[in-house]
Design a protein around this motif. Structure first.
Motif, PDB file in Angstrom:
ATOM      1  N   THR A 156       0.836  -1.205   0.000  1.00 22.85           N
ATOM      2  CA  THR A 156       0.000   0.000   0.000  1.00 22.85           C
ATOM      3  C   THR A 156       0.868   1.251   0.000  1.00 22.85           C
ATOM      4  OG1 THR A 156      -1.740  -1.187   1.197  1.00 22.85           O
ATOM      5  CG2 THR A 156      -1.836   1.222   1.218  1.00 22.85           C
ATOM      6  N   ALA A 157       1.913   1.246   0.839  1.00 21.66           N
ATOM      7  CA  ALA A 157       2.825   2.396   0.884  1.00 21.66           C
ATOM      8  C   ALA A 157       3.589   2.535  -0.428  1.00 21.66           C
ATOM      9  CB  ALA A 157       3.800   2.241   2.051  1.00 21.66           C
ATOM     10  N   GLU A 158       3.986   1.413  -1.022  1.00 23.28           N
ATOM     11  CA  GLU A 158       4.712   1.470  -2.288  1.00 23.28           C
ATOM     12  C   GLU A 158       3.823   2.027  -3.394  1.00 23.28           C
ATOM     13  OE1 GLU A 158       8.165   0.922  -4.646  1.00 23.28           O
ATOM     14  OE2 GLU A 158       7.799   1.012  -2.486  1.00 23.28           O
ATOM     15  N   ALA A 159       2.535   1.635  -3.386  1.00 24.06           N
ATOM     16  CA  ALA A 159       1.598   2.173  -4.373  1.00 24.06           C
ATOM     17  C   ALA A 159       1.448   3.683  -4.204  1.00 24.06           C
ATOM     18  CB  ALA A 159       0.247   1.484  -4.242  1.00 24.06           C
ATOM     19  N   ALA A 160       1.353   4.143  -2.954  1.00 21.62           N
ATOM     20  CA  ALA A 160       1.223   5.578  -2.704  1.00 21.62           C
ATOM     21  C   ALA A 160       2.465   6.334  -3.170  1.00 21.62           C
ATOM     22  CB  ALA A 160       0.979   5.819  -1.211  1.00 21.62           C
ATOM     23  N   ARG A 161       3.644   5.732  -2.952  1.00 18.35           N
ATOM     24  CA  ARG A 161       4.880   6.382  -3.394  1.00 18.35           C
ATOM     25  C   ARG A 161       4.910   6.512  -4.920  1.00 18.35           C
ATOM     26  NH1 ARG A 161       9.554   5.332  -5.627  1.00 18.35           N
ATOM     27  NH2 ARG A 161       9.078   3.119  -5.913  1.00 18.35           N
ATOM     28  N   GLU A 169       2.324   6.671  -6.894  1.00 17.60           N
ATOM     29  CA  GLU A 169       1.343   7.698  -7.295  1.00 17.60           C
ATOM     30  C   GLU A 169       1.930   9.093  -7.138  1.00 17.60           C
ATOM     31  OE1 GLU A 169      -2.932   7.351  -6.630  1.00 17.60           O
ATOM     32  OE2 GLU A 169      -2.498   5.574  -5.411  1.00 17.60           O
ATOM     33  N   ARG A 170       2.676   9.312  -6.057  1.00 19.33           N
ATOM     34  CA  ARG A 170       3.310  10.625  -5.865  1.00 19.33           C
ATOM     35  C   ARG A 170       4.354  10.876  -6.953  1.00 19.33           C
ATOM     36  NH1 ARG A 170       3.312   8.827  -0.459  1.00 19.33           N
ATOM     37  NH2 ARG A 170       5.531   8.325  -0.577  1.00 19.33           N
ATOM     38  N   ALA A 174       4.319   9.675  -9.936  1.00 23.13           N
ATOM     39  CA  ALA A 174       3.601   9.939 -11.184  1.00 23.13           C
ATOM     40  C   ALA A 174       3.193  11.407 -11.278  1.00 23.13           C
ATOM     41  CB  ALA A 174       2.377   9.039 -11.287  1.00 23.13           C
ATOM     42  N   GLY A 175       2.885  12.018 -10.136  1.00 24.97           N
ATOM     43  CA  GLY A 175       2.553  13.438 -10.145  1.00 24.97           C
ATOM     44  C   GLY A 175       3.739  14.317 -10.498  1.00 24.97           C
ATOM     45  N   LEU A 176       4.955  13.845 -10.155  1.00 20.49           N
ATOM     46  CA  LEU A 176       6.161  14.617 -10.457  1.00 20.49           C
ATOM     47  C   LEU A 176       6.607  14.429 -11.896  1.00 20.49           C
ATOM     48  CD1 LEU A 176       8.206  13.831  -7.199  1.00 20.49           C
ATOM     49  CD2 LEU A 176       7.008  15.955  -7.757  1.00 20.49           C
ATOM     50  N   TYR A 177       6.305  13.255 -12.466  1.00 22.55           N
ATOM     51  CA  TYR A 177       6.734  12.947 -13.834  1.00 22.55           C
ATOM     52  C   TYR A 177       5.519  12.545 -14.661  1.00 22.55           C
ATOM     53  CZ  TYR A 177      11.294  12.723 -11.548  1.00 22.55           C
ATOM     54  OH  TYR A 177      12.419  13.016 -10.824  1.00 22.55           O
ATOM     55  N   PRO A 178       4.703  13.508 -15.067  1.00 22.87           N
ATOM     56  CA  PRO A 178       3.462  13.172 -15.788  1.00 22.87           C
ATOM     57  C   PRO A 178       3.701  12.418 -17.092  1.00 22.87           C
ATOM     58  CG  PRO A 178       3.900  15.541 -15.833  1.00 22.87           C
ATOM     59  CD  PRO A 178       4.837  14.956 -14.837  1.00 22.87           C
ATOM     60  N   GLU A 179       4.876  12.602 -17.703  1.00 20.96           N
ATOM     61  CA  GLU A 179       5.140  11.887 -18.953  1.00 20.96           C
ATOM     62  C   GLU A 179       5.320  10.388 -18.723  1.00 20.96           C
ATOM     63  OE1 GLU A 179       9.206  13.280 -17.472  1.00 20.96           O
ATOM     64  OE2 GLU A 179       7.129  13.950 -17.442  1.00 20.96           O
ATOM     65  N   ASP A 180       5.598  10.002 -17.471  1.00 19.50           N
ATOM     66  CA  ASP A 180       5.760   8.594 -17.123  1.00 19.50           C
ATOM     67  C   ASP A 180       4.604   8.083 -16.277  1.00 19.50           C
ATOM     68  OD1 ASP A 180       8.190   8.496 -18.434  1.00 19.50           O
ATOM     69  OD2 ASP A 180       9.330   9.049 -16.655  1.00 19.50           O
ATOM     70  N   ALA A 181       3.529   8.854 -16.182  1.00 22.78           N
ATOM     71  CA  ALA A 181       2.435   8.504 -15.278  1.00 22.78           C
ATOM     72  C   ALA A 181       1.823   7.153 -15.604  1.00 22.78           C
ATOM     73  CB  ALA A 181       1.371   9.599 -15.307  1.00 22.78           C
ATOM     74  N   GLU A 182       1.697   6.845 -16.888  1.00 24.60           N
ATOM     75  CA  GLU A 182       1.057   5.583 -17.257  1.00 24.60           C
ATOM     76  C   GLU A 182       1.821   4.387 -16.685  1.00 24.60           C
ATOM     77  OE1 GLU A 182      -0.231   3.137 -21.318  1.00 24.60           O
ATOM     78  OE2 GLU A 182       0.209   5.282 -21.395  1.00 24.60           O
ATOM     79  N   ALA A 183       3.129   4.338 -16.909  1.00 22.60           N
ATOM     80  CA  ALA A 183       3.927   3.212 -16.408  1.00 22.60           C
ATOM     81  C   ALA A 183       3.949   3.177 -14.887  1.00 22.60           C
ATOM     82  CB  ALA A 183       5.350   3.300 -16.954  1.00 22.60           C
ATOM     83  N   ALA A 239       1.790   0.959  -9.628  1.00 21.14           N
ATOM     84  CA  ALA A 239       1.061   1.208  -8.383  1.00 21.14           C
ATOM     85  C   ALA A 239      -0.159   0.292  -8.286  1.00 21.14           C
ATOM     86  CB  ALA A 239       0.629   2.675  -8.312  1.00 21.14           C
ATOM     87  N   ALA A 240      -0.868   0.119  -9.393  1.00 23.77           N
ATOM     88  CA  ALA A 240      -2.040  -0.760  -9.390  1.00 23.77           C
ATOM     89  C   ALA A 240      -1.630  -2.201  -9.101  1.00 23.77           C
ATOM     90  CB  ALA A 240      -2.760  -0.674 -10.739  1.00 23.77           C
ATOM     91  N   ALA A 241      -0.463  -2.630  -9.610  1.00 28.27           N
ATOM     92  CA  ALA A 241       0.021  -3.988  -9.329  1.00 28.27           C
ATOM     93  C   ALA A 241       0.266  -4.167  -7.834  1.00 28.27           C
ATOM     94  CB  ALA A 241       1.298  -4.259 -10.118  1.00 28.27           C
ATOM     95  N   HIS A 242       0.826  -3.157  -7.188  1.00 26.18           N
ATOM     96  CA  HIS A 242       1.043  -3.243  -5.738  1.00 26.18           C
ATOM     97  C   HIS A 242      -0.283  -3.291  -4.981  1.00 26.18           C
ATOM     98  CE1 HIS A 242       5.402  -3.007  -5.258  1.00 26.18           C
ATOM     99  NE2 HIS A 242       5.425  -2.125  -6.244  1.00 26.18           N
ATOM    100  N   LEU A 243      -1.259  -2.529  -5.438  1.00 23.36           N
ATOM    101  CA  LEU A 243      -2.564  -2.555  -4.778  1.00 23.36           C
ATOM    102  C   LEU A 243      -3.214  -3.934  -4.928  1.00 23.36           C
ATOM    103  CD1 LEU A 243      -3.911   0.969  -5.793  1.00 23.36           C
ATOM    104  CD2 LEU A 243      -3.279   0.206  -3.493  1.00 23.36           C
TER     105      LEU A 243
END
Length: 338
Positions: free
Chosen positions: A13-18, A20-21, A23-32, A37-41
């Motif tokens: 859960t913490a790894e998924a949150a990290r 997601e954060r 992804a907010g810093l690197y929007p060009e890599d948000a998809e990957a 993050a979804a895999a960790h969830l």
């Protein structure tokens, strides 16, 4: 952090949150990043939250690089927590749309397989292989399509079907010490209950070979990458930062330098080579994060390494019959690979 790490050793859960954060810093890599993050969830057991991430990606205004992959992952996840009808609808939609990427085919076929839909799984693997495998016996299939052949071989073995041409090809491509026929033998499950030490040891050897190949694929370090600027991006870069003309006299020279550099690295024994494609906004953001100016040419190799570490590298050389890395309409063998 590899998503296959057991839940008891990682706070998924913490790894998924990290992620997601990040992804907010690197929007060009948000998809990957959001897919990881979804895999960790999913591994944490919070499958509804994983579905919410998949929906967030699918509703993105900027579009996705691989929407079929996201839909396939969403379908697989939905089926695991009771939404079978919706999952089946997505799977049928994907089969109808016939994506030209092997990953969605593998995911939906394995989802069908895991729920004992063996005939449907075999049909799905076969449909994907028919679309993506090259025509003719003299053309080697791209590495990305190998899981299609291996999965098809496995399901057909479980169904008791005789080998066909693609099963033979899967056997030839498989490099593990344990053959595919042994790995995919339906009787293996019975040997796990055997009291014969020799049978148990043989099964342990097979499982270790299978797990080793899987972990090797997951743990492969990011490539030694060379930076590639498409012509419009290079023109914009040099217009904004003319001092970089020393690094890039012309686009043709730039492309030739990439190929010669990679060949030199390859001949010196360097393995796992790749190419990363730069964009001016991404490079400017990287320079700002380093507290430096984009005109600093020493940032260029660092930028390439950062892109590779974020999973943006394409393997070099391209597979046989694949398009050239430069973006031309020609295959690599007739372009920079000539």
């Amino acid at each position: 952090m590899r998503p296959d790490t057991p839940a008891e050793n990682v706070d998924h859960t913490a790894e998924a949150a990290r992620l997601e954060r990040t992804a907010g810093l690197y929007p060009e890599d948000a998809e990957a990043l959001l897919l990881r993050a979804a895999a960790h969830l999913e591994l944490s057991g919070d499958r509804p939250a994983a579905t919410a991430l998949y929906d967030r990606l699918l509703s993105a205004a900027d579009g996705l690089d691989n929407p079929a992959l996201v839909r396939a992952l969403k379908a697989s996840n939905l089926w695991e927590y009771g939404h079978e009808a919706e999952a089946r609808a997505i799977i049928e939609g994907l089969r109808t749309s016939a994506p030209r990427d092997p990953a969605p085919w593998v995911i939906i076929a394995e989802s069908l397989e895991s729920h004992d839909e063996l005939e449907a799984a075999a049909e799905t693997f076969t449909q994907g292989a028919g679309l993506l495998l090259p025509d003719g016996d003299d053309t080697e299939p791209a590495p990305a399509t190998h899981p299609l052949l291996y999965g098809r071989h496995r399901v057909r073995r479980m169904l008791g079907l005789p080998h066909d041409t693609w099963d033979t090809l899967a056997d030839r491509l498989h490099t593990s010490a344990v053959s595919l026929d042994e790995l995919h033998d339906p009787k293996r499950v019975w040997s796990l209950g055997s009291e014969n030490p020799a049978e148990l040891q043989a099964e342990i050897t097979r499982l270790q070979a299978e797990l080793g190949a899987y972990r090797e694929a997951l743990s492969r370090p990011f490539p030694v990458a060379v930076l590639h600027w498409p012509a419009p991006e290079l023109a914009e870069l040099l217009s904004a930062y003319p001092t970089l003309t020393m690094e890039y006299p012309s686009h043709e020279t730039h492309l030739a330098t990439i190929e010669s550099s990679l060949r030199e690295l390859s001949s010196s024994g360097t393995a796992n080579l790749g190419i990363v494609t730069g964009t001016v906004p991404s490079y400017e953001a990287f320079a700002a994060s380093e507290g430096s100016s984009p005109e600093d040419a020493t940032l260029l190799p660092q930028y390439a390494t950062t892109l590779a570490a974020r999973g943006r590298a394409a393997a070099w050389p391209p597979g046989r019959g694949a398009g050239c890395w430069c973006g031309s309409a020609q295959v690599y063998d007739a372009c920079h690979g000539a």
